[in-house]
Design a protein around this motif. Structure first.
Motif, PDB file in Angstrom:
ATOM      1  N   GLU A  50       0.838  -1.201   0.000  1.00  0.00           N
ATOM      2  CA  GLU A  50       0.000   0.000   0.000  1.00  0.00           C
ATOM      3  C   GLU A  50       0.870   1.246   0.000  1.00  0.00           C
ATOM      4  O   GLU A  50       1.860   1.333   0.738  1.00  0.00           O
ATOM      5  CB  GLU A  50      -0.906   0.006   1.228  1.00  0.00           C
ATOM      6  CG  GLU A  50      -1.978  -1.065   1.210  1.00  0.00           C
ATOM      7  CD  GLU A  50      -3.086  -0.768   0.216  1.00  0.00           C
ATOM      8  OE1 GLU A  50      -3.419   0.424   0.053  1.00  0.00           O
ATOM      9  OE2 GLU A  50      -3.614  -1.706  -0.389  1.00  0.00           O
ATOM     10  N   ARG A  52       1.124   5.738  -1.532  1.00  0.00           N
ATOM     11  CA  ARG A  52       0.562   6.924  -2.194  1.00  0.00           C
ATOM     12  C   ARG A  52       1.658   7.607  -2.995  1.00  0.00           C
ATOM     13  O   ARG A  52       2.734   7.912  -2.449  1.00  0.00           O
ATOM     14  CB  ARG A  52      -0.025   7.889  -1.172  1.00  0.00           C
ATOM     15  CG  ARG A  52      -0.585   9.173  -1.784  1.00  0.00           C
ATOM     16  CD  ARG A  52      -1.020  10.155  -0.701  1.00  0.00           C
ATOM     17  NE  ARG A  52      -1.443  11.433  -1.269  1.00  0.00           N
ATOM     18  CZ  ARG A  52      -2.696  11.866  -1.312  1.00  0.00           C
ATOM     19  NH1 ARG A  52      -3.664  11.121  -0.815  1.00  0.00           N
ATOM     20  NH2 ARG A  52      -2.988  13.045  -1.834  1.00  0.00           N
ATOM     21  N   TYR A  61      -1.979   9.186  -6.870  1.00  0.00           N
ATOM     22  CA  TYR A  61      -2.492   7.811  -6.909  1.00  0.00           C
ATOM     23  C   TYR A  61      -2.320   7.230  -5.520  1.00  0.00           C
ATOM     24  O   TYR A  61      -1.259   7.375  -4.887  1.00  0.00           O
ATOM     25  CB  TYR A  61      -1.740   6.946  -7.919  1.00  0.00           C
ATOM     26  CG  TYR A  61      -2.023   5.457  -7.726  1.00  0.00           C
ATOM     27  CD1 TYR A  61      -3.190   4.880  -8.209  1.00  0.00           C
ATOM     28  CD2 TYR A  61      -1.150   4.648  -7.005  1.00  0.00           C
ATOM     29  CE1 TYR A  61      -3.475   3.540  -8.011  1.00  0.00           C
ATOM     30  CE2 TYR A  61      -1.421   3.304  -6.793  1.00  0.00           C
ATOM     31  CZ  TYR A  61      -2.587   2.751  -7.296  1.00  0.00           C
ATOM     32  OH  TYR A  61      -2.868   1.421  -7.084  1.00  0.00           O
ATOM     33  N   LYS A  62      -3.354   6.538  -5.065  1.00  0.00           N
ATOM     34  CA  LYS A  62      -3.282   5.866  -3.762  1.00  0.00           C
ATOM     35  C   LYS A  62      -3.849   4.469  -3.902  1.00  0.00           C
ATOM     36  O   LYS A  62      -4.971   4.299  -4.390  1.00  0.00           O
ATOM     37  CB  LYS A  62      -4.063   6.651  -2.709  1.00  0.00           C
ATOM     38  CG  LYS A  62      -3.985   6.041  -1.309  1.00  0.00           C
ATOM     39  CD  LYS A  62      -4.622   6.933  -0.267  1.00  0.00           C
ATOM     40  CE  LYS A  62      -6.116   6.995  -0.416  1.00  0.00           C
ATOM     41  NZ  LYS A  62      -6.772   7.753   0.680  1.00  0.00           N
ATOM     42  N   GLY A  63      -3.065   3.469  -3.518  1.00  0.00           N
ATOM     43  CA  GLY A  63      -3.552   2.101  -3.628  1.00  0.00           C
ATOM     44  C   GLY A  63      -2.427   1.090  -3.660  1.00  0.00           C
ATOM     45  O   GLY A  63      -1.387   1.271  -3.010  1.00  0.00           O
ATOM     46  N   ASP A  64      -2.641   0.037  -4.475  1.00  0.00           N
ATOM     47  CA  ASP A  64      -1.707  -1.082  -4.514  1.00  0.00           C
ATOM     48  C   ASP A  64      -0.528  -0.810  -5.443  1.00  0.00           C
ATOM     49  O   ASP A  64      -0.683  -0.221  -6.523  1.00  0.00           O
ATOM     50  CB  ASP A  64      -2.430  -2.347  -5.010  1.00  0.00           C
ATOM     51  CG  ASP A  64      -3.510  -2.817  -4.055  1.00  0.00           C
ATOM     52  OD1 ASP A  64      -3.398  -2.523  -2.849  1.00  0.00           O
ATOM     53  OD2 ASP A  64      -4.463  -3.472  -4.520  1.00  0.00           O
ATOM     54  N   GLY A  74      -6.960   0.754  -6.630  1.00  0.00           N
ATOM     55  CA  GLY A  74      -6.553   2.042  -6.096  1.00  0.00           C
ATOM     56  C   GLY A  74      -7.431   3.155  -6.604  1.00  0.00           C
ATOM     57  O   GLY A  74      -8.468   2.926  -7.235  1.00  0.00           O
ATOM     58  N   GLU A  75      -7.009   4.375  -6.355  1.00  0.00           N
ATOM     59  CA  GLU A  75      -7.732   5.552  -6.823  1.00  0.00           C
ATOM     60  C   GLU A  75      -6.743   6.570  -7.360  1.00  0.00           C
ATOM     61  O   GLU A  75      -5.602   6.662  -6.908  1.00  0.00           O
ATOM     62  CB  GLU A  75      -8.579   6.162  -5.712  1.00  0.00           C
ATOM     63  CG  GLU A  75      -7.788   6.648  -4.506  1.00  0.00           C
ATOM     64  CD  GLU A  75      -8.689   7.161  -3.404  1.00  0.00           C
ATOM     65  OE1 GLU A  75      -9.684   6.458  -3.081  1.00  0.00           O
ATOM     66  OE2 GLU A  75      -8.413   8.248  -2.860  1.00  0.00           O
ATOM     67  N   ARG A  85     -11.694   5.365  -9.435  1.00  0.00           N
ATOM     68  CA  ARG A  85     -11.465   4.347  -8.411  1.00  0.00           C
ATOM     69  C   ARG A  85     -11.736   2.987  -9.036  1.00  0.00           C
ATOM     70  O   ARG A  85     -12.807   2.751  -9.596  1.00  0.00           O
ATOM     71  CB  ARG A  85     -12.370   4.552  -7.205  1.00  0.00           C
ATOM     72  CG  ARG A  85     -12.159   3.472  -6.130  1.00  0.00           C
ATOM     73  CD  ARG A  85     -13.052   3.686  -4.914  1.00  0.00           C
ATOM     74  NE  ARG A  85     -12.568   4.778  -4.079  1.00  0.00           N
ATOM     75  CZ  ARG A  85     -13.246   5.884  -3.820  1.00  0.00           C
ATOM     76  NH1 ARG A  85     -14.454   6.036  -4.346  1.00  0.00           N
ATOM     77  NH2 ARG A  85     -12.750   6.821  -3.042  1.00  0.00           N
TER      78      ARG A  85
END
Length: 272
Positions: A50, A52, A61-64, A74-75, A85
């Motif tokens: 995880e 960002r 971008y935030k997620g895997d 992610g988003e 998302r």
């Protein structure tokens, strides 16, 4: 938060846990170009888990992450107001996801490398709604479109964003066309039914009925002079003709006003 966390990081520096002098665990890295900053999990020197990834212009971008790549769920946010998302592959929109655009439009469905592909729902800012298949970012396959402002809707085949093949178009005035389309136009065999019940079934060319298919003349079938008596009903058979004189087929529901005259014959009284 430590005092060191309050000190801005310089470009090209890492602050976090290490394993044998390699980034491993939680950490923050400011790229040498200072435009990107990553904060999150690391494994063997690579972004993994995880995290960002922030851009200097406000996007992120935030997620895997997997082995240094944006991959998984992610988003993503852009400075123009677009927000996505869903699933990613190699940093691209890929898989199931929802995009809400800055202008209020919205797409929910499947993506293949940043393009609509497969089944999806597209809602435009003016309220127009399409539900169905996409290919290479365009309506393609089977689907249903509702035009809110026009008050019409279409369900059937699509090619490259336009009605194509067999389909049904319903109009704001209550009329309906069912038949063949070509690149958005009524083309081929089709049936149009007016709200008053008038129906035309036949050939269409470039979204219109060919002139030779339009009614030109009406004639009474059979005798033009009929013998009737006061109080009797009158039945007439009417034929609608093309310009070439052929009888039209496939058109029903017309209301026809007929005018005529009477020929009164006086009979002699043979007994007088």
């Amino acid at each position: 938060m430590t005092q060191g966390d309050l000190i801005p990081q310089k470009p090209g520096t890492y602050r976090g846990t290490l394993k044998e002098q390699i980034r491993h665990g939680q950490g923050k890295y400011v790229y040498k170009n200072s435009f990107y900053t990553y904060e999150g999990e690391w494994v063997d020197g690579l972004k993994h888990g995880e995290g960002r990834l922030s851009m200097k212009n406000g996007g992120y971008y935030k997620g895997d992450f997997q082995r240094g790549e944006i991959r998984g769920k992610g988003e993503r946010s852009w400075i123009n107001g677009d927000f996505y998302r869903g699933e990613f592959e190699g940093g691209e929109l890929h898989g199931d996801g929802v995009m809400v655009y800055g202008d209020g439009s919205r797409y929910e469905g499947f993506w293949v490398y940043n393009r609509y592909e497969g089944m999806g729902i597209l809602t435009l800012k003016n309220g127009d709604l399409y539900t169905g298949e996409f290919h290479r970012h365009k309506r393609h396959g089977e689907g249903k479109q509702i035009w809110k402002e026009k008050g019409s809707e279409y369900e059937g085949g699509w090619v490259a964003g336009k009605p194509h093949g067999s389909g049904i178009m319903k109009y704001k005035d209550g009329g309906k066309y069912e038949g063949q389309f070509s690149h958005g136009l009524r083309q081929g065999q089709g049936t149009y039914t007016h709200i008053k019940g008038i129906t035309y079934s036949g050939l269409w060319i470039n979204d219109d009925i060919p002139p030779e298919e339009l009614p030109q003349h009406m004639v009474v079938v059979g005798a033009t002079e009929l013998e009737i008596y006061q109080g009797e009903g009158l039945d007439l058979e009417i034929a609608i003709l093309h310009t070439n004189g052929d009888v039209m087929e496939g058109e029903t529901g017309r209301q026809i006003m007929i005018t005529g005259g009477f020929l009164i014959r006086k009979c002699r009284n043979i007994l007088s």
